[in-house]
Write an enzyme that holds these catalytic residues in place. Structure first.
Site, mmCIF file in Angstrom:
data_model
loop_
_atom_site.group_PDB
_atom_site.id
_atom_site.type_symbol
_atom_site.label_atom_id
_atom_site.label_comp_id
_atom_site.label_asym_id
_atom_site.label_seq_id
_atom_site.Cartn_x
_atom_site.Cartn_y
_atom_site.Cartn_z
ATOM 1 N N ASP A 142 2.364 1.871 3.339
ATOM 2 C CA ASP A 142 3.344 0.905 3.870
ATOM 3 C C ASP A 142 4.745 1.366 3.476
ATOM 4 O OD1 ASP A 142 1.098 -0.671 4.293
ATOM 5 O OD2 ASP A 142 1.456 -1.885 2.499
ATOM 6 N N HIS B 234 0.880 -1.168 0.000
ATOM 7 C CA HIS B 234 0.000 0.000 0.000
ATOM 8 C C HIS B 234 0.919 1.220 0.000
ATOM 9 C CE1 HIS B 234 -2.430 -2.957 2.373
ATOM 10 N NE2 HIS B 234 -3.468 -2.409 1.785
HETATM 11 C C1 XLS Z 1 -7.771 -6.749 4.040
HETATM 12 C C2 XLS Z 1 -7.265 -6.919 2.696
HETATM 13 C C3 XLS Z 1 -6.053 -6.061 2.347
HETATM 14 C C4 XLS Z 1 -5.869 -5.984 0.862
HETATM 15 C C5 XLS Z 1 -5.019 -4.863 0.403
HETATM 16 O O1 XLS Z 1 -8.542 -7.537 4.549
HETATM 17 O O2 XLS Z 1 -6.983 -8.270 2.485
HETATM 18 O O3 XLS Z 1 -4.928 -6.546 2.992
HETATM 19 O O4 XLS Z 1 -5.359 -7.161 0.351
HETATM 20 O O5 XLS Z 1 -5.552 -3.633 0.723
#
Ligand code: XLS
Ligand code: NI
Ligand code: NI
Length: 439
Positions: free
Chosen positions: A106, A103
């Site tokens: 991140d 993200h």
């Molecule tokens: C949350 C999601 C997240 C997505 C990316 O439950 O799995 O981690 O994969 O935003």
């Protein structure tokens, strides 16, 4: 580049085969091994999720973190972001995974303005580009975190306040820029807080239309700046909102049709999200694959005893075999991959725990692939399934399948042919056959 050893004492993880008792070796994942015409590396295109592995120190709603990341050693969040990047690439190369996912937040911390956030991100992106070049690790997908900041408490693209929608737009624009700059092969939208908490304060149709408008704008911008990969929507039925709009694969496919997004969008199916929607992992993979819309996979595992997104590492062989059988039948996962959207437990506090977790996940799928390939090639599995549908292969059945029979004709055939023969579905036989190969 100046390298620090963030995972000391751990060298490159190697394939040692099923008889190895070295916990820091692969027993099934042999990246160069050919299965069904492709290397294991190409079958899976494994990716590491930046957020779970390098951002969260195992905190949960009841307490702060239990791990202390050695890369969080400065009081300046930008410095820490650089150390974190260095640690992440050390981990990717030691483990030997070809891809990673992140993200925006991140990779780089949010600044005090849109402009500052953009600058932070682009600094880290240019460093990440150097690491990618050095290590040959690639970006499977990028995404924007449109759920952590308090401004998104009522949603991002579906927020009732236009000013918030603009911020979401700013973030997605920057995240797309970053993804393109890093050669990202896909771009993901997980609808974090796109959903509702209560219908009393929600205009559902308007919110869903806004989501469609927002996604088309993101698509147009992405294509304009040269992004050629798939845009992916990741379904999830609940958490953090009570009802997420992208409930499951079938719901998202309907939405993509309605919003005319099918040319550019596919699905990123996450195991634990499928089970939260009362489906099996394989079910949602099948729904997406049969629609020609399986884009990528978030590999993890839920907990049968509790109903939330536990994000366990995947170790269930049965699930892995089922999923790999579908992939072998539907042309594989590329240009998507298997992203470990999974986190080690709060009490897994040693630095090698992160290695064990990923090694276990990779080995589980590799073993699943080998078994799936055997079942499909050496057993009666396919013929038993196909055999149930032979009445559509010729004659009136074929005419029906070709949409050449009317309801009146169906009636006349029923009248003429009389009561159908009883034919077994052979479920127990198929389940036994499947189990015979789990070895
Ligand atoms: C949350 C999601 C997240 C997505 C990316 O439950 O799995 O981690 O994969 O935003
Ligand atoms: Ni996910
Ligand atoms: Ni999830």
């Amino acid at each position: 580049m100046n390298r620090t050893d963030y995972f000391p004492g751990i060298s490159k993880i190697k394939y040692e085969g099923p008889t190895s008792d070295n916990p820091l070796a692969f027993t099934y994942y042999d990246e160069n091994r050919l299965v069904a015409g492709k290397t294991m590396k190409d079958h899976f295109r494994f990716a590491i999720a930046y957020w779970h592995s390098f951002c969260n120190e195992n905190s949960d709603p009841f307490g702060s973190g239990t791990r202390t990341f050695p890369w969080n050693r400065s009081s300046d969040p930008m410095d820490n972001a650089k150390y974190r990047l260095e640690a992440a690439f050390e981990f990717f190369t030691k483990l030997g995974t070809p891809y990673y996912c992140f993200h925006d937040r991140d990779l780089a911390p949010e600044g005090s303005s849109v402009l500052e956030s953009e600058k932070n991100l682009s600094k880290l992106v240019s460093l990440a580009k150097d690491y990618q070049k050095d290590t040959c690790v690639k970006l499977l997908w990028g995404t924007a975190n449109l759920f952590s900041h308090p401004r998104y408490m009522n949603g991002a693209a579906t927020n009732p306040d236009f000013d918030v929608v603009c911020h979401a737009g700013a973030q997605v624009k920057a995240a797309l820029d970053a993804t393109v700059e890093l050669g990202g092969e896909n771009y993901v939208f997980w609808g974090g807080r796109e959903g509702y908490m209560h219908l009393f304060n929600t205009k559902m149709k308007m919110e869903l239309d806004h989501l469609g408008i927002f996604l088309r704008a993101a698509r147009d911008y992405g294509r304009k700046i040269g992004f050629e990969g798939n845009f992916l929507i990741e379904p999830k039925p609940m958490e953090p909102t009570k009802h997420q709009y992208d409930f499951d694969a079938a719901t998202v496919i309907g939405f993509l049709h309605e919003q005319e997004l099918l040319d550019d969008f596919k699905l990123n199916i996450e195991a634990n999200h499928a089970t939260l929607a009362s489906h099996s992992f394989a079910h949602d993979i099948m729904v997406a694959a049969e629609a020609g819309l399986l884009g990528s996979i978030d590999a993890n595992r839920g907990d049968p005893q509790n109903g939330w997104d536990t994000d366990y590492f995947p170790t269930n062989l049965y699930d892995a075999v089922e999923v790999m059988m579908i992939l072998l039948d539907h042309g594989g996962i590329a240009p998507g991959g298997f992203n470990f959207d999974a986190k080690i437990r709060r009490n897994s506090t040693d630095s090698e725990d992160l290695f064990y977790a990923h090694i276990g996940g990779m080995d589980t799928f590799a073993r699943g692939l080998l078994i799936a390939d055997e079942i499909l090639n050496n057993s009666d599995f396919r013929t038993l399934r196909e055999g149930r549908y032979t009445s559509f292969e010729s004659g009136n059945g074929l005419q029906f399948s070709s949409e050449e029979l009317s309801l009146e004709q169906l009636r006349d055939l029923a009248n003429k042919n009389g009561e159908p023969e009883v034919r077994s579905g052979k479920q127990e036989l198929l389940e036994n056959l499947f189990n015979r190969y789990i070895r």
